[in-house]
Scaffold this motif. Structure first.
Motif, PDB file in Angstrom:
ATOM      1  N   TRP A   2       0.849  -1.176   0.000  1.00 14.21           N
ATOM      2  CA  TRP A   2       0.000   0.000   0.000  1.00 14.21           C
ATOM      3  C   TRP A   2       0.890   1.234   0.000  1.00 14.21           C
ATOM      4  O   TRP A   2       2.074   1.157   0.282  1.00 14.21           O
ATOM      5  N   ASP A   3       0.293   2.361  -0.359  1.00 11.67           N
ATOM      6  CA  ASP A   3       1.020   3.616  -0.446  1.00 11.67           C
ATOM      7  C   ASP A   3       0.574   4.559   0.661  1.00 11.67           C
ATOM      8  O   ASP A   3      -0.632   4.666   0.947  1.00 11.67           O
ATOM      9  N   GLU A   4       1.539   5.228   1.268  1.00 11.89           N
ATOM     10  CA  GLU A   4       1.301   6.231   2.309  1.00 11.89           C
ATOM     11  C   GLU A   4       1.830   7.557   1.789  1.00 11.89           C
ATOM     12  O   GLU A   4       2.955   7.625   1.292  1.00 11.89           O
ATOM     13  N   PHE A   5       1.032   8.596   1.944  1.00 13.65           N
ATOM     14  CA  PHE A   5       1.431   9.927   1.506  1.00 13.65           C
ATOM     15  C   PHE A   5       1.425  10.860   2.705  1.00 13.65           C
ATOM     16  O   PHE A   5       0.397  11.003   3.378  1.00 13.65           O
ATOM     17  N   CYS A   6       2.557  11.476   2.973  1.00  9.10           N
ATOM     18  CA  CYS A   6       2.668  12.459   4.040  1.00  9.10           C
ATOM     19  C   CYS A   6       2.311  13.811   3.452  1.00  9.10           C
ATOM     20  O   CYS A   6       2.807  14.180   2.379  1.00  9.10           O
ATOM     21  N   GLY A   7       1.443  14.542   4.121  1.00 10.96           N
ATOM     22  CA  GLY A   7       1.020  15.829   3.605  1.00 10.96           C
ATOM     23  C   GLY A   7       0.860  16.864   4.685  1.00 10.96           C
ATOM     24  O   GLY A   7       1.009  16.579   5.885  1.00 10.96           O
ATOM     25  N   ILE A   8       0.534  18.068   4.235  1.00 11.51           N
ATOM     26  CA  ILE A   8       0.352  19.191   5.150  1.00 11.51           C
ATOM     27  C   ILE A   8      -0.902  19.941   4.707  1.00 11.51           C
ATOM     28  O   ILE A   8      -1.128  20.131   3.507  1.00 11.51           O
ATOM     29  N   ASP A   9      -1.738  20.316   5.686  1.00  7.67           N
ATOM     30  CA  ASP A   9      -2.963  21.027   5.335  1.00  7.67           C
ATOM     31  C   ASP A   9      -2.726  22.534   5.344  1.00  7.67           C
ATOM     32  O   ASP A   9      -1.600  22.999   5.594  1.00  7.67           O
ATOM     33  N   ARG A  17      -7.601   9.289   5.463  1.00  8.17           N
ATOM     34  CA  ARG A  17      -6.753  10.406   5.892  1.00  8.17           C
ATOM     35  C   ARG A  17      -6.689  10.347   7.410  1.00  8.17           C
ATOM     36  O   ARG A  17      -7.722  10.335   8.066  1.00  8.17           O
ATOM     37  N   GLN A  18      -5.453  10.302   7.941  1.00  7.04           N
ATOM     38  CA  GLN A  18      -5.275  10.187   9.391  1.00  7.04           C
ATOM     39  C   GLN A  18      -4.300  11.224   9.914  1.00  7.04           C
ATOM     40  O   GLN A  18      -3.404  11.670   9.194  1.00  7.04           O
ATOM     41  N   VAL A  19      -4.477  11.572  11.181  1.00  7.09           N
ATOM     42  CA  VAL A  19      -3.531  12.421  11.897  1.00  7.09           C
ATOM     43  C   VAL A  19      -2.940  11.603  13.038  1.00  7.09           C
ATOM     44  O   VAL A  19      -3.585  10.695  13.574  1.00  7.09           O
ATOM     45  N   LEU A  62       2.980   4.279  17.899  1.00  4.79           N
ATOM     46  CA  LEU A  62       2.387   5.484  17.329  1.00  4.79           C
ATOM     47  C   LEU A  62       0.948   5.140  16.979  1.00  4.79           C
ATOM     48  O   LEU A  62       0.668   4.059  16.453  1.00  4.79           O
ATOM     49  N   TRP A  63       0.040   6.060  17.267  1.00  7.35           N
ATOM     50  CA  TRP A  63      -1.371   5.860  16.940  1.00  7.35           C
ATOM     51  C   TRP A  63      -1.845   6.959  16.010  1.00  7.35           C
ATOM     52  O   TRP A  63      -1.442   8.123  16.139  1.00  7.35           O
ATOM     53  N   PHE A  64      -2.727   6.581  15.077  1.00  7.29           N
ATOM     54  CA  PHE A  64      -3.274   7.497  14.095  1.00  7.29           C
ATOM     55  C   PHE A  64      -4.793   7.326  14.068  1.00  7.29           C
ATOM     56  O   PHE A  64      -5.312   6.223  14.262  1.00  7.29           O
ATOM     57  N   TYR A  65      -5.492   8.422  13.794  1.00  7.32           N
ATOM     58  CA  TYR A  65      -6.950   8.414  13.780  1.00  7.32           C
ATOM     59  C   TYR A  65      -7.423   9.201  12.568  1.00  7.32           C
ATOM     60  O   TYR A  65      -6.892  10.267  12.266  1.00  7.32           O
ATOM     61  N   GLY A  66      -8.405   8.652  11.857  1.00 11.19           N
ATOM     62  CA  GLY A  66      -8.889   9.375  10.696  1.00 11.19           C
ATOM     63  C   GLY A  66     -10.164   8.821  10.128  1.00 11.19           C
ATOM     64  O   GLY A  66     -10.841   8.006  10.751  1.00 11.19           O
ATOM     65  N   GLN A  67     -10.453   9.267   8.926  1.00 11.55           N
ATOM     66  CA  GLN A  67     -11.719   8.973   8.273  1.00 11.55           C
ATOM     67  C   GLN A  67     -11.478   8.351   6.902  1.00 11.55           C
ATOM     68  O   GLN A  67     -10.556   8.727   6.188  1.00 11.55           O
ATOM     69  N   TRP A  68     -12.364   7.393   6.555  1.00 13.91           N
ATOM     70  CA  TRP A  68     -12.356   6.784   5.238  1.00 13.91           C
ATOM     71  C   TRP A  68     -13.016   7.730   4.239  1.00 13.91           C
ATOM     72  O   TRP A  68     -13.951   8.453   4.583  1.00 13.91           O
ATOM     73  N   ALA A 124      -0.636  21.680   9.557  1.00 15.92           N
ATOM     74  CA  ALA A 124      -0.634  20.419  10.304  1.00 15.92           C
ATOM     75  C   ALA A 124      -0.353  19.262   9.352  1.00 15.92           C
ATOM     76  O   ALA A 124      -0.846  19.239   8.215  1.00 15.92           O
ATOM     77  N   THR A 125       0.443  18.294   9.813  1.00 13.46           N
ATOM     78  CA  THR A 125       0.745  17.140   8.976  1.00 13.46           C
ATOM     79  C   THR A 125      -0.307  16.056   9.138  1.00 13.46           C
ATOM     80  O   THR A 125      -0.984  15.959  10.159  1.00 13.46           O
ATOM     81  N   CYS A 126      -0.426  15.243   8.099  1.00 13.63           N
ATOM     82  CA  CYS A 126      -1.338  14.106   8.109  1.00 13.63           C
ATOM     83  C   CYS A 126      -0.757  13.043   7.195  1.00 13.63           C
ATOM     84  O   CYS A 126       0.232  13.267   6.505  1.00 13.63           O
ATOM     85  N   TRP A 127      -1.379  11.883   7.220  1.00 16.26           N
ATOM     86  CA  TRP A 127      -1.006  10.780   6.335  1.00 16.26           C
ATOM     87  C   TRP A 127      -2.259  10.337   5.594  1.00 16.26           C
ATOM     88  O   TRP A 127      -3.320  10.156   6.191  1.00 16.26           O
ATOM     89  N   ILE A 128      -2.125  10.164   4.278  1.00 18.21           N
ATOM     90  CA  ILE A 128      -3.206   9.621   3.461  1.00 18.21           C
ATOM     91  C   ILE A 128      -2.739   8.269   2.956  1.00 18.21           C
ATOM     92  O   ILE A 128      -1.693   8.163   2.318  1.00 18.21           O
TER      93      ILE A 128
END
Length: 172
Positions: free
Chosen positions: A51-58, A75-77, A154-160, A62-66
């Motif tokens: 799978w692919d992980e993309f690190c981004g910034i809003d 998309r998770q923070v 490390l824990w991440f939380y986000g939405q589908w 703030a950084t997030c991972w998609i």
């Protein structure tokens, strides 16, 4: 690209074999009401696939991972220590986790290995590193995921998000 305390340059490492991608480094990705500029791309193997992980910034910095896995997009923070759950491995498929007033069901427990990197990230990531991970979903809307190695977590939380509702402004 931004290069400050939040983002570290990884350059290009490993072999990023060609695969269809919805977006890439430099693209502006809109999921729901949130727009994210993609800075880094990591590819992970979990044995039977990748799978692919993309690190981004809003827009607020703030950084997030998609994550994109077989067309599923989340998309998770990263959760801070005081907000992170206290669950620890071993966690089992089908196990129920209570977090943030929701009931999550563990849908995946695997080992991940970083295969390739491009761009910039908000944490040190290296090709070949391995960690255990768990993914738990709530009502097919939210994802809680944890990564575990050498007594750390490390824990991440986000939405589908529906891949058909992703908006992408491609970098020139």
């Amino acid at each position: 690209m931004i290069n400050d305390a939040h983002v570290t340059l990884a350059g290009e490492q490993g072999v990023m074999h060609g695969a269809p991608l919805l977006f890439g480094i430099g693209d502006q990705v809109v999921l729901g009401q949130t727009s994210t500029r993609i800075l880094g791309h990591a590819r992970y193997s979990y044995g039977r696939g990748f799978w692919d992980e993309f690190c981004g910034i809003d827009g607020a910095g703030a950084t997030c991972w998609i994550s994109v896995d077989e067309g599923d997009i989340v998309r998770q923070v990263r959760l801070t220590d005081q907000n992170a759950p206290r669950f620890a491995p071993p966690l089992k498929l089908g196990e129920t986790l209570e977090f943030d007033s929701a009931r999550f069901t563990v849908i995946e427990v695997e080992t991940a290995e970083c295969l390739a990197l491009r761009g910039q990230f908000d944490e040190m990531v290296q090709v070949g590193e391995r960690h255990e991970f768990v993914s738990a979903s709530a009502r097919d809307e939210y994802l809680l995921s944890g990564e575990f190695w050498d007594g750390n977590a490390l824990w991440f939380y986000g939405q589908w998000y529906d891949p058909f509702h992703v908006k992408v402004d491609q970098a020139q």
